[in-house]
Write a protein that holds these residues in place. Structure first.
Motif, mmCIF file in Angstrom:
data_model
loop_
_atom_site.group_PDB
_atom_site.id
_atom_site.type_symbol
_atom_site.label_atom_id
_atom_site.label_comp_id
_atom_site.label_asym_id
_atom_site.label_seq_id
_atom_site.Cartn_x
_atom_site.Cartn_y
_atom_site.Cartn_z
ATOM 1 N N TRP A 12 0.663 -1.265 0.124
ATOM 2 C CA TRP A 12 -0.046 0.345 0.069
ATOM 3 C C TRP A 12 0.839 1.297 0.025
ATOM 4 C CZ3 TRP A 12 -0.929 4.191 3.306
ATOM 5 C CH2 TRP A 12 -1.991 4.865 2.803
ATOM 6 N N LEU A 13 1.885 1.190 0.906
ATOM 7 C CA LEU A 13 2.811 2.379 0.941
ATOM 8 C C LEU A 13 3.573 2.711 -0.697
ATOM 9 C CD1 LEU A 13 4.581 1.812 4.240
ATOM 10 C CD2 LEU A 13 2.868 3.542 3.750
ATOM 11 N N ARG A 14 3.850 1.540 -1.325
ATOM 12 C CA ARG A 14 4.679 1.715 -2.481
ATOM 13 C C ARG A 14 3.391 2.102 -3.619
ATOM 14 N NH1 ARG A 14 8.922 -1.925 -4.304
ATOM 15 N NH2 ARG A 14 9.860 -2.597 -2.716
ATOM 16 N N TYR A 15 2.292 1.720 -3.391
ATOM 17 C CA TYR A 15 1.332 2.143 -4.334
ATOM 18 C C TYR A 15 1.028 3.518 -4.094
ATOM 19 C CZ TYR A 15 -3.638 2.758 -5.664
ATOM 20 O OH TYR A 15 -4.832 3.009 -6.618
ATOM 21 N N GLN A 16 0.796 4.080 -3.109
ATOM 22 C CA GLN A 16 0.741 5.561 -2.722
ATOM 23 C C GLN A 16 1.890 6.205 -3.261
ATOM 24 O OE1 GLN A 16 -1.854 7.237 -1.304
ATOM 25 N NE2 GLN A 16 -2.945 5.422 -1.871
ATOM 26 N N TYR A 17 3.094 5.851 -3.071
ATOM 27 C CA TYR A 17 4.225 6.339 -3.568
ATOM 28 C C TYR A 17 4.372 6.368 -5.010
ATOM 29 C CZ TYR A 17 9.099 7.462 -4.507
ATOM 30 O OH TYR A 17 10.261 7.937 -4.970
ATOM 31 N N PHE A 18 4.009 5.652 -5.636
ATOM 32 C CA PHE A 18 4.201 5.505 -7.154
ATOM 33 C C PHE A 18 3.199 6.213 -7.945
ATOM 34 C CE2 PHE A 18 7.332 2.081 -6.435
ATOM 35 C CZ PHE A 18 8.274 2.648 -7.361
ATOM 36 N N LEU A 19 1.779 6.435 -7.220
ATOM 37 C CA LEU A 19 0.901 7.116 -7.800
ATOM 38 C C LEU A 19 1.407 8.569 -8.050
ATOM 39 C CD1 LEU A 19 -2.168 6.056 -5.978
ATOM 40 C CD2 LEU A 19 -1.851 5.488 -8.268
ATOM 41 N N HIS A 20 2.286 9.102 -7.168
ATOM 42 C CA HIS A 20 2.751 10.480 -7.099
ATOM 43 C C HIS A 20 4.068 10.412 -8.230
ATOM 44 C CE1 HIS A 20 -0.572 11.744 -4.511
ATOM 45 N NE2 HIS A 20 -0.125 10.776 -3.740
ATOM 46 N N TYR A 21 4.772 9.317 -7.871
ATOM 47 C CA TYR A 21 6.017 9.513 -8.579
ATOM 48 C C TYR A 21 5.947 9.381 -9.939
ATOM 49 C CZ TYR A 21 10.779 7.629 -10.165
ATOM 50 O OH TYR A 21 11.826 7.495 -10.885
ATOM 51 N N ALA A 22 5.213 8.786 -10.819
ATOM 52 C CA ALA A 22 4.855 8.688 -12.160
ATOM 53 C C ALA A 22 4.713 10.238 -12.516
ATOM 54 C CB ALA A 22 3.707 7.859 -12.691
ATOM 55 N N GLU A 23 3.839 11.110 -12.061
ATOM 56 C CA GLU A 23 3.580 12.452 -12.442
ATOM 57 C C GLU A 23 4.419 13.478 -11.888
ATOM 58 O OE1 GLU A 23 -0.522 13.199 -11.609
ATOM 59 O OE2 GLU A 23 -1.079 11.854 -13.181
ATOM 60 N N ASP A 24 5.003 13.364 -10.732
ATOM 61 C CA ASP A 24 5.658 14.527 -10.178
ATOM 62 C C ASP A 24 7.293 14.202 -10.294
ATOM 63 O OD1 ASP A 24 3.339 15.517 -9.227
ATOM 64 O OD2 ASP A 24 3.367 14.417 -7.535
ATOM 65 N N SER A 25 7.582 12.973 -10.621
ATOM 66 C CA SER A 25 9.319 13.068 -10.383
ATOM 67 C C SER A 25 9.625 12.358 -11.998
ATOM 68 C CB SER A 25 9.684 11.773 -9.464
ATOM 69 O OG SER A 25 9.443 12.530 -8.185
ATOM 70 N N THR A 91 0.130 -8.321 -7.449
ATOM 71 C CA THR A 91 -0.986 -7.831 -7.968
ATOM 72 C C THR A 91 -0.900 -6.668 -8.815
ATOM 73 O OG1 THR A 91 -2.193 -8.934 -6.141
ATOM 74 C CG2 THR A 91 -3.447 -7.497 -7.621
ATOM 75 N N LEU A 92 -1.478 -6.669 -10.163
ATOM 76 C CA LEU A 92 -1.276 -5.184 -10.685
ATOM 77 C C LEU A 92 -2.136 -4.296 -10.140
ATOM 78 C CD1 LEU A 92 -0.568 -4.243 -13.543
ATOM 79 C CD2 LEU A 92 -2.659 -5.017 -14.418
ATOM 80 N N SER A 93 -1.472 -3.144 -10.127
ATOM 81 C CA SER A 93 -2.332 -1.880 -9.300
ATOM 82 C C SER A 93 -2.349 -0.775 -10.480
ATOM 83 C CB SER A 93 -1.702 -1.698 -8.137
ATOM 84 O OG SER A 93 -0.498 -1.056 -8.508
ATOM 85 N N ALA A 94 -3.175 0.251 -10.030
ATOM 86 C CA ALA A 94 -3.355 1.405 -10.524
ATOM 87 C C ALA A 94 -1.835 2.037 -10.653
ATOM 88 C CB ALA A 94 -4.374 2.456 -10.201
ATOM 89 N N ALA A 95 -1.338 1.895 -9.861
ATOM 90 C CA ALA A 95 0.197 2.528 -9.730
ATOM 91 C C ALA A 95 0.997 1.777 -10.861
ATOM 92 C CB ALA A 95 0.849 2.355 -8.430
ATOM 93 N N ASP A 96 0.921 0.573 -11.276
ATOM 94 C CA ASP A 96 1.693 0.028 -12.172
ATOM 95 C C ASP A 96 1.163 0.656 -13.685
ATOM 96 O OD1 ASP A 96 3.148 -2.158 -10.745
ATOM 97 O OD2 ASP A 96 1.166 -2.902 -10.367
ATOM 98 N N ILE A 97 -0.077 0.671 -13.795
ATOM 99 C CA ILE A 97 -0.509 1.241 -14.982
ATOM 100 C C ILE A 97 -0.321 2.952 -15.130
ATOM 101 C CG2 ILE A 97 -2.652 1.872 -16.101
ATOM 102 C CD1 ILE A 97 -3.993 -0.722 -14.781
ATOM 103 N N LEU A 98 -0.103 3.665 -14.165
ATOM 104 C CA LEU A 98 0.004 4.999 -14.237
ATOM 105 C C LEU A 98 1.476 5.175 -14.554
ATOM 106 C CD1 LEU A 98 -0.913 7.825 -13.713
ATOM 107 C CD2 LEU A 98 -0.301 7.554 -11.432
ATOM 108 N N MET A 99 2.577 4.286 -13.946
ATOM 109 C CA MET A 99 3.825 4.203 -14.346
ATOM 110 C C MET A 99 4.203 3.795 -15.733
ATOM 111 S SD MET A 99 5.832 5.247 -12.078
ATOM 112 C CE MET A 99 7.623 4.563 -12.376
#
Length: 115
Positions: A12-25, A91-99
């Motif tokens: 969950w922590l990774r999920y939250q991180y990568f949701l923002h990492y893709a767009e902000d970093s 498990t595939l998550s929205a973070a993977d798709i966003l990345m």
């Protein structure tokens, strides 16, 4: 419970991180590359182009390319330590798709950034 910090799982922590990492970093760096490369285009006046090309090459060599390499290494490391096949686990998550969007968009441009 193993893998929990304050009630949240590592996934969950990774999920939250990568949701923002893709767009902000990651995305700003990838957007900067084609913008800077325009400084070398034929749309720049001929007498100024040698100067703007030198500036573009320096920005690419000293900032864009090293940071792109750093980001790719970071993403590889995150995949290796995720505990599964995806960034946040097995498990595939929205973070993977966003990345996937910045990585797919930049796939053909990585070679233009340097070597």
């Amino acid at each position: 419970m193993e893998g929990r910090v304050g009630g949240e799982t590592e996934g969950w922590l990774r999920y939250q991180y990568f949701l923002h990492y893709a767009e902000d970093s990651l995305m700003p760096l990838l957007v900067m590359s084609p913008v800077i490369s325009r400084l070398k285009s034929t749309q720049v006046p001929f007498f100024v182009r040698p100067i703007t090309a030198v500036v573009a090459n320096r920005i690419s060599a000293q900032f864009i390319f090293p940071n792109a390499q750093r980001h790719l290494g970071f993403i590889d490391g995150q995949l290796a330590t995720s505990g599964g096949r995806y960034l946040c686990g097995d498990t595939l998550s929205a973070a993977d798709i966003l990345m996937s969007f910045p990585l797919i968009a930049a796939k053909d441009r990585w070679d233009d950034m340097g070597s």
